[in-house]
Design an enzyme around this catalytic site. Structure first.
Site, short mmCIF file in Angstrom:
data_model
loop_
_atom_site.label_atom_id
_atom_site.label_comp_id
_atom_site.label_asym_id
_atom_site.label_seq_id
_atom_site.Cartn_x
_atom_site.Cartn_y
_atom_site.Cartn_z
N TYR A 183 6.72 4.57 10.74
CA TYR A 183 7.15 3.17 10.77
C TYR A 183 7.72 2.66 9.44
O TYR A 183 8.06 1.50 9.32
CB TYR A 183 5.99 2.26 11.21
N HIS A 237 -2.23 3.69 6.23
CA HIS A 237 -3.27 2.71 6.55
C HIS A 237 -4.66 3.32 6.31
O HIS A 237 -5.52 2.71 5.68
CB HIS A 237 -3.12 2.27 8.00
N ARG A 265 0.86 -1.18 0.00
CA ARG A 265 0.00 0.00 0.00
C ARG A 265 0.89 1.23 0.00
O ARG A 265 1.71 1.43 0.90
CB ARG A 265 -0.97 -0.01 1.18
#
Length: 400
Positions: free
Chosen positions: A299, A290, A286
């Protein structure tokens, strides 16, 4: 591509209900545990294009490849427009599938009309590619309804927000279809994070025992929100998990729309023919966070994202079609302009304020309303009537 397949050595049949399989042949990986179909095979081979597709379907022809290209172009624009709608306050949240368009589109196009799709919350594009109204698909993320379409009529289950709970539902429907003798298969979509849920393991186990005609597509995009796959499992791949349940596993390049379509078509045909379930892992990424509420820079690095941008599913498919003489600049422009028109129509419709009736909260809770539900309904009706009365009284005061 196959994780566990001894070619020509074993034909799966439902085992006796009173004992497990004893033949180890289908349960042991071959010398090469897994292969990647399509572009980017790690050993340089182009598995799936060498005459053997590992029980995949037919390699997509020119017409289907053009359909896939149009769909991924529209899907990319749909993701962009939906993300913009969150910034405009028209969507409460949007889990983008940008970078995963090949998985979503291939899943929808691999299904027959009578098959069922069981999507997760990130699979809005798969539902749209299946032919559903985009506004109805986005109803959940708008906060209007749990879902805005008729699941029975469309054969698309509601977008599922709880992780992996749609998988046992898919198994149940597929098992019921098998008992009835209906030539129906179910395709259940889940992310890599969902494979850490108990529902995933329960669904795989029941599907294998019942030989249910269901295909599980794991879109491994690398992260369960901020948790990388390496912190979720020590397995060589998620497709290897199929071995523990005695079902076939497939590992496919999830950014190669043609390869995903090929392996899903083969798995669905295998299921409809009575061969039972298949677990397919599509390795993808992706490109966006998110959801719009997530800060992905905390992250993962920008360089990692850039590396995956070079393996963009839209670019890969366009490159293949051009190389095969199936696509030119005019066709690319036409697809992009059509996608822009669809995005504009979606934007216009989403900018209209929906007409909502609060009393609809009680419409689809129980077939027969409980005393508690009737009490709550009466309470809300009284509160709404009081608000309306107070509004009329206020308006009267202003006109004096």
């Amino acid at each position: 591509m196959t994780v566990l397949e001894q070619h020509g050595a074993y034909t799966p049949t439902p085992p006796p209900s009173w004992r497990p399989r004893t033949d180890p042949a289908p349960l042991l990986p071959d010398a090469e545990p897994y292969r990647v179909l399509g572009l980017g095979a790690p050993d340089g081979r182009d598995a799936g294009r060498d005459g053997h597709s590992g029980r995949g379907g037919a390699r997509p022809g020119g017409e289907l490849l053009r359909r896939l290209h149009t769909a991924v172009v529209h899907g990319r624009r749909f993701n962009e427009q939906s993300t913009a709608l969150t910034k405009q306050g028209r969507l409460a949240v949007y889990p983008s599938s940008r970078g995963q368009e090949a998985c979503q589109v291939a899943a929808a196009l691999a299904l027959r009309e009578d098959d069922w799709l069981f999507p997760s919350y990130r699979d809005t594009l798969a539902a749209v590619a299946r032919g559903l109204d985009p506004v109805e698909v986005l109803s959940l993320l708008r906060g209007d309804w749990h879902h805005g379409y008729d699941a029975r009529a469309t054969r698309v289950a509601p977008l599922c927000t709880p992780l992996a709970t749609q998988l046992p539902h898919a198994v149940g429907l597929a098992h019921a279809a098998r008992l009835k003798g209906d030539p129906v298969a179910a395709l259940a979509l889940v992310g890599d994070g969902g494979t850490s849920e108990g529902d995933f393991h329960e669904a795989l186990n029941f599907a294998a025992v019942w030989q249910a005609p269901v295909v599980f597509l794991v879109q491994n995009n690398g992260f369960a929100i901020s948790v990388p796959l390496a912190k979720q499992t020590a397995a060589p791949s998620l497709a290897h998990k199929a071995v523990g349940y005695g079902v076939p596993g497939r590992l496919v390049d999830g950014n190669d729309a043609a390869a995903v379509h090929e392996v899903l078509t083969g798995a669905l045909e295998h299921a409809r023919a009575g061969g039972g379930p298949t677990l397919v892992e599509a390795v993808t990424y992706r490109l966006e966070a998110h959801t719009n509420a997530d800060d992905a820079t905390r992250y993962r690095s920008a360089s990692e994202v850039d590396t995956w941008r070079a393996h963009d599913p839209v670019t890969l498919l366009e490159r293949e079609l051009r190389a095969r003489g199936l696509l030119d600049d005019k066709a690319v422009q036409e697809a992009e302009e059509a996608a822009d028109r669809q995005a504009a129509a979606l934007r216009d419709r989403m900018n209209e304020d929906p007409r909502l009736d609060p009393m609809e909260l009680f419409t689809h809770v129980y077939a027969r309303r409980t005393p508690q539900l009737r009490q709550q309904e009466d309470q809300l009706r009284a509160e709404l009537a009081a608000e309306e009365s107070a509004g009329r009284a206020g308006a009267g005061e202003e006109t004096r």
